[in-house]
Design an enzyme around this catalytic site. Structure first.
Site, PDB file in Angstrom:
ATOM      1  CB  ALA A   9      -0.763   0.017   1.238  1.00 21.05           C
ATOM      2  CE  LYS A 198      13.210   2.999 -12.232  1.00 21.15           C
ATOM      3  NZ  LYS A 198      12.228   2.257 -12.664  1.00 21.15           N
TER       4      LYS A 198
END
EC number: 1.1.1.94
Lengths: 356, 356
Positions: A9, A198
């Protein structure tokens, strides 16, 4: 209408609920053992603290101990945890998952076991009970997607990747909206290697923020964009090397998962904040302990996860060390508290070889 | 020690003089017919108005009518004009150049003749007298290089490209310093296509500045980085398509000339300023006339230079229109005053094809 469980969450896990609930799906959002406060706030009707937006009224928030209840009857499990949560997730799902429920992972990362590098979907699969390992279908999301922007319904372009095109089309159909633009790719290795790397290259570009702060603007007002761009390019080139080496396609490198995701990650966030501290000559262990003790810095996490394995592979000749000077510099900075020096002589060496 | 003539006294032409004079070479800087004011200032010992720095005392500034005198005995001609100056340069050099003097071009662009696209070195060659066309050697510089930063001696990484490796090595040796890092590449088509296209794609990324200004931040503070990154990635993907189509190597795309140069060009400058105006719903012709009448906007210049040819090639089937939705959108915006709408449905279409 489908029933979907999101596990995790945090900002990214919760942001994924927006296109899903906008499309009328039932969403059960289950926090991890670290998400207790967030779930309490959502249950009380407050905005998500990281996204600063309320989730849909139809969304049901659950604490992690209610996972078995929340997963009942779902058509899809979305993984929204960070790279550190992947083993916890595998364990938590082991007792409640049915092998016919596909998994869509937002989590990014690579793992190293000293011998070889693995993409995260494979790590997840290996962590599941043996009886599921063969049958469970795992797909993943890559591409430039800042969670707060997705939750604000701002245009976001991503790639869903996996080996089963029919599943990818189905998942894309569930999530696609007029602001969440979804393409599909079966180059799972290429996409996953790009989106994991990345983070460490964004950490490298972030060094320049610290370099500039240390040296200041030049007498004529010049910044250091040339340097940042060169590091960006070196990062893409090394990504292309590793993608190819691991069996992915270079096409993923110059599209959303590679160049798009690195671009967005350089616009700020925790990798950039840590990069700045390192560029200001702080050692990694000190910067982490003093300034970001409770933050997950994905670029540093990646360096720690694969550092030893990369060096072992270079030593054995499985990887060409000359093709990865920036990655190895970042590994030394994070794993060995090395100073942040750019290895100019070694940059673009591989390019020179390939170009000729 | 070599004797070098730089033609074009704008920011980029003049910035190149810094590594040259730092290396002890004799530099003659010749302004174009538009550079009269700059040359006067330099001759009077004032700083260069665009670079806001003084050039080396050893540098000799010349007005364009003194070109024949300035070129005497030089070992190299560096072209520092913008894309509009290339024909003027070819004409100016025609009467004074010796074919054994190599040319190193900083100028970026592509040309279209209705039938095919050409890289700028070929346009320059075609503009020279026939007797030189076969023998004169033309090399070019690509990579992320903001002139003010180079002149301030901040780290800058570039690629010298051409077909003769020995010449490239010699040129790199003349210009390399501890802040000007030079690599070489014989993929001239790849490098030139990348560095030309980056201007039009930086214009496209710049649209987002206007979109954000128009719509404002979201309620939760979110910007539009995801959108900018997706446009960036689409630009790189289309660049890769055109590089391959014209005979270049994809390697140039994910290195300094492609991803590095686009990254730096998106950090500001005239393409970004025009992009902002277009993103604010201004039509190109109006924005140009009202706000930037005297500025060369390289991204728009490129669209105007190749727009008709690209559309003709798509019509004839020489180019796949589906592979270039963003370029064609930018051509329509600049050449036909079309509104700035992102063609979402057409994005990444080619990726989907290639990925599968």
């Amino acid at each position: 209408m489908a029933k979907i469980l999101i596990l995790g969450a945090g900002v990214m896990g919760t942001a994924i609920s927006f296109p899903l609930t906008d499309n009328g799906h039932i969403v059960h959002l289950v926090g991890t053992h670290l998400d207790g406060d967030i779930i309490s706030k959502l249950q009380a009707g407050y905005p998500h603290p990281g996204l600063r937006l309320k989730v849909a009224e139809s969304l049901k928030p659950y604490t992690h101990d209610k996972l078995a209840e929340a997963i009942e009857g779902v058509d899809l499990v979305v993984l929204g945890v960070n790279s550190h949560g992947i083993e916890w997730v595998a364990q938590a799902l082991s007792s409640v998952l049915s092998p016919e429920i596909p998994i869509l992972a937002v989590t990014k990362g690579l793992a190293g076991d000293g011998e070889k590098l693995s993409i995260l979907p494979d790590v997840l699969r290996a962590g599941l009970p043996v009886k599921y390992q063969k049958d469970v279908q795992i797909a993943a999301i890559g591409g430039p997607s800042i969670a707060q922007e997705l939750a604000a319904r701002r245009h976001t372009c991503v790639v869903f990747t996996g080996t089963n095109q029919a599943l990818l089309d189905k998942l894309a159909g569930l999530l696609r909206t007029n602001y969440y633009h979804v393409w599909t790719s079966t180059d799972m290795i290429g996409v996953e290697v790009c989106v994991a790397l990345k983070n460490v290259y964004a950490l490298a570009v972030g060094l320049v923020i610290g370099f500039l702060e240390k040296e200041g603007k030049a007498a004529n007002g010049a910044d250091m964009h040339n340097l940042a761009a060169a590091i960006f390019a070196q990062g893409m080139q090394e990504t292309a090397y590793l993608v190819e080496k691991m069996g992915g396609k270079s096409h993923s490198v110059y599209s959303l998962p590679g160049t798009g995701d690195l671009y967005v990650t350089c616009q700020g966030g925790r990798n950039s904040r840590m990069g700045r501290l390192l560029g200001l000559d702080m050692l990694y262990s000190q910067a982490k302990a003093e300034y970001m003790p409770n933050d997950t810095i994905e670029g540093a996490s990646l360096a720690l996860a694969i550092g030893e394995t990369v060096e072992a592979m270079v030593k054995r000749g499985d990887l060409d060390g000359e093709a990865l000077p920036l990655l190895r510099t970042m590994i030394a900075i994070v794993c060995d508290d090395a100073p942040a020096n750019i290895p100019w002589d070694k940059f673009f060496a591989n390019a020179a070889k390939e170009f000729r």
